[in-house]
Design an enzyme around this catalytic site. Structure first.
Site, PDB file in Angstrom:
ATOM      1  N   THR A  25       5.073   5.473   5.352  1.00 43.99           N
ATOM      2  CA  THR A  25       4.877   5.745   6.777  1.00 43.99           C
ATOM      3  C   THR A  25       6.207   6.024   7.459  1.00 43.99           C
ATOM      4  O   THR A  25       6.302   6.878   8.354  1.00 43.99           O
ATOM      5  CB  THR A  25       4.171   4.555   7.446  1.00 43.99           C
ATOM      6  OG1 THR A  25       2.957   4.271   6.725  1.00 43.99           O
ATOM      7  CG2 THR A  25       3.827   4.863   8.887  1.00 43.99           C
ATOM      8  N   LYS A  62      -7.744   3.425  21.459  1.00 44.56           N
ATOM      9  CA  LYS A  62      -6.432   3.051  21.972  1.00 44.56           C
ATOM     10  C   LYS A  62      -6.490   2.742  23.473  1.00 44.56           C
ATOM     11  O   LYS A  62      -7.155   1.811  23.888  1.00 44.56           O
ATOM     12  CB  LYS A  62      -5.401   4.115  21.630  1.00 44.56           C
ATOM     13  CG  LYS A  62      -5.168   4.243  20.110  1.00 44.56           C
ATOM     14  CD  LYS A  62      -4.151   5.269  19.773  1.00 44.56           C
ATOM     15  CE  LYS A  62      -3.765   5.275  18.305  1.00 44.56           C
ATOM     16  NZ  LYS A  62      -4.824   5.164  17.332  1.00 44.56           N
ATOM     17  N   THR A  82     -20.665  15.800  11.244  1.00 43.95           N
ATOM     18  CA  THR A  82     -20.440  14.433  11.696  1.00 43.95           C
ATOM     19  C   THR A  82     -21.517  14.046  12.703  1.00 43.95           C
ATOM     20  O   THR A  82     -21.878  14.839  13.575  1.00 43.95           O
ATOM     21  CB  THR A  82     -19.052  14.306  12.373  1.00 43.95           C
ATOM     22  OG1 THR A  82     -18.056  14.599  11.400  1.00 43.95           O
ATOM     23  CG2 THR A  82     -18.830  12.902  12.906  1.00 43.95           C
ATOM     24  N   THR A  83     -22.046  12.848  12.582  1.00 45.51           N
ATOM     25  CA  THR A  83     -23.055  12.378  13.521  1.00 45.51           C
ATOM     26  C   THR A  83     -22.451  12.236  14.916  1.00 45.51           C
ATOM     27  O   THR A  83     -21.323  11.777  15.076  1.00 45.51           O
ATOM     28  CB  THR A  83     -23.602  11.009  13.055  1.00 45.51           C
ATOM     29  OG1 THR A  83     -24.146  11.161  11.740  1.00 45.51           O
ATOM     30  CG2 THR A  83     -24.682  10.497  14.011  1.00 45.51           C
ATOM     31  N   THR A 107      -7.572  10.780  21.862  1.00 39.29           N
ATOM     32  CA  THR A 107      -8.491   9.768  21.343  1.00 39.29           C
ATOM     33  C   THR A 107      -9.231   9.089  22.486  1.00 39.29           C
ATOM     34  O   THR A 107      -8.749   9.045  23.615  1.00 39.29           O
ATOM     35  CB  THR A 107      -7.720   8.706  20.535  1.00 39.29           C
ATOM     36  OG1 THR A 107      -8.648   7.761  19.993  1.00 39.29           O
ATOM     37  CG2 THR A 107      -6.726   7.949  21.411  1.00 39.29           C
ATOM     38  N   HIS A 141      -1.404   9.150  21.110  1.00 39.83           N
ATOM     39  CA  HIS A 141      -0.659   7.944  21.486  1.00 39.83           C
ATOM     40  C   HIS A 141      -0.109   8.030  22.907  1.00 39.83           C
ATOM     41  O   HIS A 141       0.797   7.273  23.269  1.00 39.83           O
ATOM     42  CB  HIS A 141       0.470   7.691  20.489  1.00 39.83           C
ATOM     43  CG  HIS A 141      -0.022   7.364  19.118  1.00 39.83           C
ATOM     44  ND1 HIS A 141      -0.100   8.300  18.118  1.00 39.83           N
ATOM     45  CD2 HIS A 141      -0.502   6.213  18.591  1.00 39.83           C
ATOM     46  CE1 HIS A 141      -0.594   7.736  17.029  1.00 39.83           C
ATOM     47  NE2 HIS A 141      -0.848   6.472  17.288  1.00 39.83           N
ATOM     48  N   SER A 195       4.170   7.639  17.023  1.00 41.52           N
ATOM     49  CA  SER A 195       3.812   6.226  17.106  1.00 41.52           C
ATOM     50  C   SER A 195       4.686   5.301  16.278  1.00 41.52           C
ATOM     51  O   SER A 195       4.723   4.099  16.541  1.00 41.52           O
ATOM     52  CB  SER A 195       2.356   6.041  16.676  1.00 41.52           C
ATOM     53  OG  SER A 195       2.175   6.438  15.325  1.00 41.52           O
TER      54      SER A 195
END
Length: 389
Positions: free
Chosen positions: A241, A126, A155-156, A123, A78, A50
């Site tokens: 980064t 995005k 994790t919920t 994901t 991405h 990315s």
């Protein structure tokens, strides 16, 4: 260049980590050769990176994994929704025609790049516009992760509305290529505009457009000036980064951006470069290049063929979508067949909605301006409506 989530996951695993040079399969092979074939190994990499817009050599990495006894972990975060005939990512895109032929049946394309990857992560944000993420792999592998990964176990769960929205969004993008085709047409156009003005763009074949600045202070100042003086939010990307001296502005065109908006962006970037005295590509050539920009005086030598070919994007057969124009009153196209499929997926989770989005879209299409827009793009509204009746 790997995403911070991958780096953090590797740290938490406690496993030994060996880093190979970015997209360098020769270096990767040298690293793999240090270990016996029977030693468990995972090659973790990305499809679209990315921050630089480069694309991983997926097929070559799969070859090395098979040769040296490793499994593969591919981050398509991405890329999902933006590559491939159904939006599954770059691995799907590498065997575009084969996956396009099996899109309706959902059959696996044996031996394809997508089939050879052991774990794919993506994901639901995005391109899909919701929230959350997923992994895809064999039943046994997914079950193992489900049973042993504390980050998942504790994790919920996502709320049903979010899951339904994600299912609907994925279903829509699987059924309609127009959005991703238009995104990559807009990417090509924006890169060409920058190129004509000698604005330095880090070369890459993806939809990421990294404009090289090369100085942390100037990158931050450029980002601030774009927002305050031109009303455009473009984030500056600084160390750690990216490497020090390779600071940049990262731009991602979307299918919704208009000709006028892109022209405004190009004009604003040009003005900011002039005001702040930021180096153009010709300046980087004189300094021997930086981040792939200006390593040679030939612009042609730096260019990379885009992942989406002219044929795939619809330029060969004339089916390519047109960039929107606000002065012409263009509106984004909503494909009604894809919308109907998305509605079916949404209803499967939450039950029948209180409204029919296809019917709503058709009613809006009857308004003069939108009706002209829909019909001019060849959408057969009566046919789609009768299919829902």
């Amino acid at each position: 260049m790997n995403h911070a989530s991958m780096i953090q996951g590797i740290r938490h695993s406690g496993a030994r980590k060996v880093i190979f040079k970015h997209n360098d399969t020769v270096d990767l092979e040298q690293k793999l050769a240090q270990f016996p074939k029977e030693t468990p190994k995972i090659i973790a990499f990305e499809s679209v990176y990315s921050m630089c817009g480069s694309v991983g050599p997926i097929e070559k990495i799969c070859d090395l994994a098979e040769e040296y006894g490793a499994i593969t972990f591919l981050d398509e975060v991405h890329a999902v929704g933006m590559y491939g005939p159904t939006g599954a990512g770059v691995a799907e895109h590498l065997d575009f025609e084969a996956h396009q032929a099996t899109a309706k049946s959902g059959s696996t394309v044996k031996g394809s790049a997508m089939d050879r990857i052991d774990i794919i992560t993506g994901t639901l944000g995005k391109a899909y516009g919701v929230v959350g993420g997923y992994i895809a792999g064999s039943t046994d592998l997914v079950d193992m992760i489900r049973s042993y990964a504390p980050g998942f176990i504790f994790t919920t769960s996502l709320p049903p509305a979010n899951v339904s929205g994600a299912q609907a969004s994925i279903a829509y993008q699987k059924s309609y290529m127009g959005d991703r085709r238009l995104q990559h047409l807009n990417t090509r156009a924006l890169k060409q505009k920058f190129d004509s003005l000698d604005i330095p763009v880090v070369p890459g074949p993806s939809h990421i457009v990294p404009v090289l600045v090369g100085d942390a202070g100037l990158a931050k100042a450029a980002s601030d000036m774009l927002l305050t003086d031109h009303g455009i939010y473009v984030q500056s990307i600084n160390y750690p980064t990216v490497a020090a001296g390779e600071e940049r502005l990262r731009i991602t065109p979307t299918p919704g951006h208009t000709v006028e908006q892109m022209d405004h962006l190009v004009g604003a970037i040009t003005s900011v470069f002039d005001t702040l005295g930021i180096k153009r590509r010709a300046d980087w050539v004189k300094e021997g290049g930086r981040a792939g920009v200006g390593a040679t005086a030939s612009k042609e030598a730096e260019r990379m063929a885009p992942v989406w070919t002219d044929k795939q994007i619809g330029l060969v057969d004339g089916t390519a979508p047109k960039t929107l124009s606000s002065t012409k009153g263009d509106r984004a196209i909503v494909d009604l067949k894809a919308l109907a499929e998305a509605q079916r997926r949404f209803d499967n989770t939450l039950g029948k909605a209180g409204f029919n989005p296809v019917q709503t879209a058709v009613e809006h299409a009857r308004n003069a301006e939108l009706a002209r827009n829909v019909l001019s793009h060849g959408l057969q509204v009566p046919t789609y409506l009768s299919a829902q009746a």
